[in-house]
Design an enzyme around this catalytic site. Structure first.
Site, PDB file in Angstrom:
ATOM      1  N   ARG A   1     -27.677   1.406  -1.868  1.00 57.15           N
ATOM      2  CA  ARG A   1     -27.008   1.677  -3.146  1.00 57.15           C
ATOM      3  C   ARG A   1     -26.774   3.172  -3.314  1.00 57.15           C
ATOM      4  O   ARG A   1     -25.730   3.605  -3.817  1.00 57.15           O
ATOM      5  CB  ARG A   1     -27.840   1.151  -4.310  1.00 57.15           C
ATOM      6  CG  ARG A   1     -27.876  -0.365  -4.434  1.00 57.15           C
ATOM      7  CD  ARG A   1     -28.853  -0.813  -5.490  1.00 57.15           C
ATOM      8  NE  ARG A   1     -28.468  -0.366  -6.819  1.00 57.15           N
ATOM      9  CZ  ARG A   1     -29.280  -0.377  -7.877  1.00 57.15           C
ATOM     10  NH1 ARG A   1     -30.525  -0.792  -7.753  1.00 57.15           N
ATOM     11  NH2 ARG A   1     -28.847   0.034  -9.054  1.00 57.15           N
TER      12      ARG A   1
ATOM     13  N   ARG B   1     -38.106  -7.859  -6.414  1.00 57.90           N
ATOM     14  CA  ARG B   1     -36.750  -8.390  -6.275  1.00 57.90           C
ATOM     15  C   ARG B   1     -36.049  -7.702  -5.106  1.00 57.90           C
ATOM     16  O   ARG B   1     -36.362  -6.574  -4.755  1.00 57.90           O
ATOM     17  CB  ARG B   1     -35.938  -8.146  -7.545  1.00 57.90           C
ATOM     18  CG  ARG B   1     -36.483  -8.804  -8.802  1.00 57.90           C
ATOM     19  CD  ARG B   1     -35.548  -8.554  -9.974  1.00 57.90           C
ATOM     20  NE  ARG B   1     -35.110  -7.158 -10.010  1.00 57.90           N
ATOM     21  CZ  ARG B   1     -34.023  -6.725 -10.646  1.00 57.90           C
ATOM     22  NH1 ARG B   1     -33.246  -7.571 -11.274  1.00 57.90           N
ATOM     23  NH2 ARG B   1     -33.710  -5.440 -10.647  1.00 57.90           N
TER      24      ARG B   1
END
Length: 221
Positions: A171, A160
């Protein structure tokens, strides 16, 4: 005890929060889950937060503080303790929480799961997902019976976008920019418990328990 759990994505917060909730009977509060419920329920807070969430922007501090203050006071009235996950994420939020101490919402301990960026990347980038049934595997920890194929339907497993190294490192940059000042704040407050988080989950739980003056009960056979 009123507790805060801080750690990067992939640090094992889920496992440790399960232990903390079970041990201390605390109400587990995740800001993400709370915001989604407010939006779903159509509350005043949810209506204000929805536009930010839909655009991918951060929900403003004042709105998060309003939501958390309301819920923490409810829990206090129920004479329960809490475990915070994802809050506070800024100095403004940390100071707002500190202001609630006089009403019985003092922070007893902050569990900081210290995991290196490279370890987080190793853990998260190894995930593989079945595009058909959405079952998740890992190239090290949870391998499929046939490499690259889903056990359930034989579909080719995919990586993904969220599990790609570049995405994970972005992130982590966001996490560090939000968390560094909060960690420093609670270190100065004298309530920070830094826990090395790169060993087996059960070992990390033992360290968390020890830091809080507890022991881990052996599981019944």
């Amino acid at each position: 005890m009123n507790l805060i759990l801080i750690g990067p994505p992939g640090s094992g917060k889920g496992t440790q929060s399960d232990y903390l909730v079970e041990t201390f009977g605390a109400v587990h509060l995740s800001t993400g889950d709370m915001l989604r419920k407010h939006v779903k329920d159509g509350t005043a807070i949810g209506k204000k937060a929805k536009s930010f969430m839909d655009s991918g922007a951060l929900v403003p501090d004042d709105l998060i503080i309003e939501m958390m203050t309301e819920r923490l006071n409810e829990i206090k009235a129920e004479k329960k303790s809490w475990l915070l996950d994802g809050y506070p994420r800024s100095l403004k939020q940390a100071n707002a929480l500190k202001a609630l101490a006089a009403s019985g919402n003092a922070v007893d301990a902050v569990i900081y799961l210290d995991v290196s960026d490279n370890e987080v990347v190793r853990r998260l980038s190894g995930r593989r997902t079945c595009p058909v049934c959405k079952r998740t595997y890992h190239i090290e920890f949870m391998k499929p019976a046939v490499e690259g194929k889903c056990d359930a339907d034989g579909a080719a497993l995919i990586i993904r976008d969220d599990d790609k190294e570049s995405t994970i490192r972005n992130r982590l940059k966001t996490y560090h920019s939000q968390t560094a000042e909060v960690v420093s704040f609670y270190r100065k407050e004298g309530v920070l418990k830094a826990i090395p988080g790169e060993s087996a989950p059960s070992d990390v739980t033992q360290k968390v328990a020890s830091a809080l003056g507890k022991s881990v009960k052996p599981k019944k056979k």
